[in-house]
Design a protein around this motif. Structure first.
Motif, PDB file in Angstrom:
ATOM      1  N   UNK A 234       0.819  -1.211   0.000  1.00  0.00           N
ATOM      2  CA  UNK A 234       0.000   0.000   0.000  1.00  0.00           C
ATOM      3  C   UNK A 234       0.855   1.265   0.000  1.00  0.00           C
ATOM      4  N   UNK A 235       2.124   1.129  -0.400  1.00  0.00           N
ATOM      5  CA  UNK A 235       3.068   2.243  -0.284  1.00  0.00           C
ATOM      6  C   UNK A 235       2.667   3.459  -1.136  1.00  0.00           C
ATOM      7  N   UNK A 236       1.953   3.227  -2.221  1.00  0.00           N
ATOM      8  CA  UNK A 236       1.539   4.348  -3.069  1.00  0.00           C
ATOM      9  C   UNK A 236       0.471   5.204  -2.392  1.00  0.00           C
ATOM     10  N   UNK A 237      -0.186   4.610  -1.405  1.00  0.00           N
ATOM     11  CA  UNK A 237      -1.199   5.368  -0.642  1.00  0.00           C
ATOM     12  C   UNK A 237      -0.728   5.576   0.794  1.00  0.00           C
ATOM     13  N   UNK A 238       0.598   5.707   0.940  1.00  0.00           N
ATOM     14  CA  UNK A 238       1.185   5.812   2.272  1.00  0.00           C
ATOM     15  C   UNK A 238       0.809   7.151   2.906  1.00  0.00           C
ATOM     16  N   UNK A 239       0.139   7.088   4.045  1.00  0.00           N
ATOM     17  CA  UNK A 239      -0.237   8.296   4.779  1.00  0.00           C
ATOM     18  C   UNK A 239      -0.453   7.933   6.244  1.00  0.00           C
ATOM     19  N   UNK A 240      -0.852   8.901   7.035  1.00  0.00           N
ATOM     20  CA  UNK A 240      -1.058   8.676   8.458  1.00  0.00           C
ATOM     21  C   UNK A 240      -2.152   7.646   8.706  1.00  0.00           C
ATOM     22  N   UNK A 245      -3.745   2.376  10.770  1.00  0.00           N
ATOM     23  CA  UNK A 245      -4.312   1.055  10.486  1.00  0.00           C
ATOM     24  C   UNK A 245      -3.330  -0.049  10.861  1.00  0.00           C
ATOM     25  N   UNK A 246      -2.062   0.130  10.501  1.00  0.00           N
ATOM     26  CA  UNK A 246      -1.041  -0.870  10.823  1.00  0.00           C
ATOM     27  C   UNK A 246      -0.878  -1.006  12.334  1.00  0.00           C
ATOM     28  N   UNK A 247      -0.862   0.142  13.038  1.00  0.00           N
ATOM     29  CA  UNK A 247      -0.736   0.099  14.501  1.00  0.00           C
ATOM     30  C   UNK A 247      -1.935  -0.584  15.135  1.00  0.00           C
ATOM     31  N   UNK A 248      -3.133  -0.294  14.610  1.00  0.00           N
ATOM     32  CA  UNK A 248      -4.347  -0.915  15.131  1.00  0.00           C
ATOM     33  C   UNK A 248      -4.331  -2.420  14.883  1.00  0.00           C
ATOM     34  N   UNK A 249      -3.883  -2.818  13.696  1.00  0.00           N
ATOM     35  CA  UNK A 249      -3.775  -4.246  13.391  1.00  0.00           C
ATOM     36  C   UNK A 249      -2.802  -4.939  14.346  1.00  0.00           C
TER      37      UNK A 249
END
Length: 416
Positions: A234-240, A245-249
């Motif tokens: 998802x690097x092309x849509x990399x944002x806060x 989302x990653x932290x929540x996962x």
């Protein structure tokens, strides 16, 4: 319609491979029980008079009817006995600060809970039979998804994808996928994590990764694969939002483990009882791969207590590391390695190395290594391109698989 029929035929073929491999191992176990010495039961010898000389010979059955059949107890040994104890009686109720024998807290709860749940639905079935049945079901589903991953995502041909399954089925410790151990469940959850992560279905992968963390300690490595691969894809849509989302996962993935540790806190008084109890089992934190490299200085055959056949463990570990690292390096210099491939390689390497971090000797290492899915992906890739590699690993795995089955059925501890 054609693709659906082809997919159905592949699944039927995988089922046949599974049945044949398990059937061969059962036959080897049957012969091993009757024709080889048991490690913990004294062998009975008879004197045979040849006229000019006599010989002490191991007593063997003369007729087929004299052969001892296999039973559930033949497969309910070593760690399987601990899982059965957890299912029947629950976790040990010692306090961490009191002197106690090695407790069963080191065995994580998802697998015994699954066995218990099925028994609640089918109370007429023996726990041991349920455990064996579930392990085989988990393993078979894992094989199907491993094929799907190799064929759909890695782009392997059908033959190469099936070769990955073949090497997994004949791996020396493959028996453990089919008995009351966590290997089958952990492999399934790992394959599901990999497959659905690469498919972009991250929440499904999250569920599998979180459950794997409640199955075995290395489950957190599945979480690493999910999060790192998701961020890359998802690097092309990399944002806060993606970082949140990653932290929540990551937090969600820790819930099953947190619940188990919180339960142990109430039971033992120690939130990290499952980790601290490892020391009571004679394990200690070491430099990763120390046990492997120490073998060069101290090439032992049996570890103290007879728990490890160092030669076999060393040979298998070396063979696995050679093909794993060698294939990656070869692909790297060919320019066929992407950053996502590097993540996949690190993921598999962690699953190979982490077990060594608490190993003084190589006991159980062979079994621990076989849940590293990338190993079999790489072996299949190398074997499909090099006939010598294919022949070498086929016969090495087949030969040592036979030894492991016969040793297991006769209680030789080096196979644990």
């Amino acid at each position: 319609m054609y693709e659906r029929k082809t997919g159905r035929n592949i699944i039927i073929f995988i089922i046949m491979l599974f049945i044949i491999s398990r059937g061969i191992m059962l036959f080897e176990a049957y012969l091993g029980k009757n024709l080889f010495s048991n490690y913990v039961v004294p062998t009975e010898y008879v004197v045979i008079d040849y006229g000019t000389w006599q010989s002490n010979t191991m007593k063997l059955p003369d007729m087929i009817k004299d052969m001892k059949p296999l039973n559930l107890n033949d497969f309910n040994k070593f760690d399987a006995g601990w899982y059965l104890q957890i299912v029947e009686k629950g976790y040990d109720k010692y306090k961490m600060n009191e002197k106690h024998p090695p407790a069963n807290w080191v065995f994580f709860p998802l697998y015994p809970l699954t066995v218990k749940a099925v028994h609640d639905v089918l109370p007429f079935m023996d726990y041991r039979l349920i455990g064996i049945m579930l392990s085989n079901i988990f393993f078979l589903i894992a094989l199907v998804y491993l094929y799907k991953f190799c064929f759909e995502i890695r782009g392997f041909s059908k033959d190469t994808a099936l070769k990955a399954l073949f090497f997994l089925l004949i791996y020396p410790a493959s028996l453990y996928f089919s008995i009351m151990y966590t290997e089958g469940l952990f492999l399934l959850l790992s394959v599901l994590t990999i497959y659905y992560t690469y498919k972009g279905k991250y929440f499904v992968a999250l569920v599998a990764a979180a459950l794997s963390a409640g199955t075995r300690i290395p489950g957190f490595i599945n979480v690493f694969l999910l999060l790192s691969t998701m961020l890359y894809q998802e690097r092309k849509r990399f944002n806060m939002r993606l970082l949140i989302k990653a932290a929540l996962y990551g937090l969600i993935a820790g819930i099953p483990l947190f619940i188990y540790f919180w339960y142990l806190k109430g039971l033992t008084g120690d939130f990290l009882a499952a980790i601290h109890e490892e020391f009571n089992w004679g394990r200690s934190t070491t430099f990763p791969l120390a046990a492997y490299f120490n073998y060069f200085r101290y090439p032992y055959f049996n570890a103290p207590g007879g728990w490890d056949n160092g030669l076999i463990s060393f040979v298998i570990s070396t063979a696995v590391f050679l093909v794993y690292i060698g294939t990656f390096v070869y692909r790297y210099f060919e320019g066929k390695i992407s950053f996502q491939d590097i993540i996949f390689f690190i993921y598999g390497l962690l699953l190979l190395v982490i077990p060594y971090s608490t190993a003084i000797f190589m006991t159980s290492i062979v079994r621990y290594m076989m849940v590293s899915v990338p190993v079999f992906v790489y072996i299949a890739e190398a074997a499909s391109e090099n006939k010598l590699i294919n022949i070498f690993y086929t016969w090495l795995f087949l030969g040592l698989n036979t030894i492991y089955v016969i040793a297991f059925i006769n209680n030789y501890f080096f196979v644990v």
